[in-house]
Design a protein around this motif. Sequence first.
Motif, PDB file in Angstrom:
ATOM      1  N   GLU A  28       0.826  -1.208   0.000  1.00 27.43           N
ATOM      2  CA  GLU A  28       0.000   0.000   0.000  1.00 27.43           C
ATOM      3  C   GLU A  28       0.861   1.259   0.000  1.00 27.43           C
ATOM      4  OE1 GLU A  28      -3.139   2.305  -0.497  1.00 27.43           O
ATOM      5  OE2 GLU A  28      -3.315   0.112  -0.433  1.00 27.43           O
ATOM      6  N   ALA A  29       1.982   1.246   0.703  1.00 30.04           N
ATOM      7  CA  ALA A  29       2.879   2.409   0.726  1.00 30.04           C
ATOM      8  C   ALA A  29       3.417   2.704  -0.673  1.00 30.04           C
ATOM      9  CB  ALA A  29       4.027   2.186   1.707  1.00 30.04           C
ATOM     10  N   VAL A  30       3.798   1.661  -1.405  1.00 32.55           N
ATOM     11  CA  VAL A  30       4.296   1.844  -2.773  1.00 32.55           C
ATOM     12  C   VAL A  30       3.180   2.363  -3.676  1.00 32.55           C
ATOM     13  CG1 VAL A  30       5.219   0.685  -4.817  1.00 32.55           C
ATOM     14  CG2 VAL A  30       6.096   0.091  -2.558  1.00 32.55           C
ATOM     15  N   GLU A  31       2.026   1.700  -3.620  1.00 28.60           N
ATOM     16  CA  GLU A  31       0.906   2.107  -4.485  1.00 28.60           C
ATOM     17  C   GLU A  31       0.429   3.519  -4.177  1.00 28.60           C
ATOM     18  OE1 GLU A  31      -2.248  -0.369  -5.441  1.00 28.60           O
ATOM     19  OE2 GLU A  31      -0.883  -1.794  -6.392  1.00 28.60           O
ATOM     20  N   ARG A  42      -0.404  -2.133   9.582  1.00 31.96           N
ATOM     21  CA  ARG A  42      -1.239  -2.804   8.594  1.00 31.96           C
ATOM     22  C   ARG A  42      -1.519  -1.874   7.419  1.00 31.96           C
ATOM     23  NH1 ARG A  42      -2.485  -4.594  13.513  1.00 31.96           N
ATOM     24  NH2 ARG A  42      -2.977  -6.777  13.807  1.00 31.96           N
ATOM     25  N   ARG A  43      -2.106  -2.430   6.389  1.00 33.91           N
ATOM     26  CA  ARG A  43      -2.481  -1.659   5.201  1.00 33.91           C
ATOM     27  C   ARG A  43      -3.354  -0.464   5.580  1.00 33.91           C
ATOM     28  NH1 ARG A  43      -6.933  -1.882   1.527  1.00 33.91           N
ATOM     29  NH2 ARG A  43      -6.298  -1.179  -0.538  1.00 33.91           N
ATOM     30  N   GLU A  44      -4.285  -0.675   6.485  1.00 33.63           N
ATOM     31  CA  GLU A  44      -5.212   0.367   6.899  1.00 33.63           C
ATOM     32  C   GLU A  44      -4.484   1.547   7.550  1.00 33.63           C
ATOM     33  OE1 GLU A  44      -5.543  -2.930   8.024  1.00 33.63           O
ATOM     34  OE2 GLU A  44      -6.857  -3.432   6.348  1.00 33.63           O
ATOM     35  N   ILE A  49      -2.890   7.369   6.948  1.00 32.47           N
ATOM     36  CA  ILE A  49      -1.884   8.427   6.786  1.00 32.47           C
ATOM     37  C   ILE A  49      -2.067   9.128   5.453  1.00 32.47           C
ATOM     38  CG2 ILE A  49       0.589   8.874   6.460  1.00 32.47           C
ATOM     39  CD1 ILE A  49       1.047   6.573   8.512  1.00 32.47           C
ATOM     40  N   VAL A  50      -2.278   8.346   4.398  1.00 30.72           N
ATOM     41  CA  VAL A  50      -2.486   8.928   3.066  1.00 30.72           C
ATOM     42  C   VAL A  50      -3.738   9.791   3.072  1.00 30.72           C
ATOM     43  CG1 VAL A  50      -3.002   8.383   0.649  1.00 30.72           C
ATOM     44  CG2 VAL A  50      -1.232   7.110   1.860  1.00 30.72           C
ATOM     45  N   ALA A  83      -5.065  11.349   5.594  1.00 30.34           N
ATOM     46  CA  ALA A  83      -4.798  12.568   6.354  1.00 30.34           C
ATOM     47  C   ALA A  83      -3.981  13.573   5.543  1.00 30.34           C
ATOM     48  CB  ALA A  83      -4.083  12.230   7.651  1.00 30.34           C
ATOM     49  N   LYS A  84      -3.042  13.062   4.739  1.00 29.20           N
ATOM     50  CA  LYS A  84      -2.169  13.932   3.958  1.00 29.20           C
ATOM     51  C   LYS A  84      -2.867  14.487   2.716  1.00 29.20           C
ATOM     52  CE  LYS A  84       2.347  12.009   5.107  1.00 29.20           C
ATOM     53  NZ  LYS A  84       2.998  13.239   5.498  1.00 29.20           N
ATOM     54  N   THR A  85      -3.749  13.695   2.113  1.00 25.73           N
ATOM     55  CA  THR A  85      -4.338  14.093   0.835  1.00 25.73           C
ATOM     56  C   THR A  85      -5.795  14.543   0.950  1.00 25.73           C
ATOM     57  OG1 THR A  85      -5.096  11.841   0.321  1.00 25.73           O
ATOM     58  CG2 THR A  85      -2.869  12.467  -0.425  1.00 25.73           C
ATOM     59  N   GLY A  86      -6.462  14.120   2.009  1.00 28.08           N
ATOM     60  CA  GLY A  86      -7.881  14.408   2.117  1.00 28.08           C
ATOM     61  C   GLY A  86      -8.729  13.492   1.261  1.00 28.08           C
ATOM     62  N   ILE A  87      -8.118  12.468   0.709  1.00 27.93           N
ATOM     63  CA  ILE A  87      -8.823  11.528  -0.179  1.00 27.93           C
ATOM     64  C   ILE A  87      -9.067  10.224   0.560  1.00 27.93           C
ATOM     65  CG2 ILE A  87      -8.703  10.211  -2.323  1.00 27.93           C
ATOM     66  CD1 ILE A  87      -6.946  12.424  -3.443  1.00 27.93           C
TER      67      ILE A  87
END
Length: 185
Positions: free
Chosen positions: A133-136, A171-173, A178-179, A181-185
């Motif tokens: 998930e971090a890579v994607e 975990r993936r979640e 984090i994503v 929170a950073k992107t709002g998406i």
Amino acid sequence: YVLNHEALISATREKSLFDIKLGHAFRESSRAGNIILVIKDFPSFIASANQLGSDVVSILDTYFASPLVHVVATVSNESFHASLESSQAIMRHFEKILVRSIGGGVVAGYLQNEALSIEAETGVVFLYQALHEAVESAERYFFGNDLADKASDLLIEAATNARSLHSKVVRREDIMRIVEAKTGI
């Protein structure tokens, strides 16, 4: 060695102390003679030092010219063209090396090694799904040339969050939160 300029600036918080500490770090490197100092995001370092009132380029000029000091400074293509390329004072000390961006497949292998290092340092374990998930997510949501750094930053932040929550597993979640929170998406 990586010069942690963010920590240096936040620890000193004033020009005179910053100048002294920076000079000390470079004198030590010069004395040792076998150290390569890495300055990540060099334009950010210069800008932060300038905010303190320090002329970091002038301070480091003699060290950069010395054959005893070895420096690698990283910069994105955009920042290079915007802030460094036209600076004779800086460019006379460095050679430009263009590094191509790497794709997600290569980043996954790099990230596995990075995860092992973070796990050893923090005691937190990453599930494979979290690495994937971090890579994607880095590829999908954070644009630019530093895919590996962005994915690695997600892991570091996830490990920090996990430790603060007294969790031992990322975990993936956790990456997805984090994503979000950073992107709002």
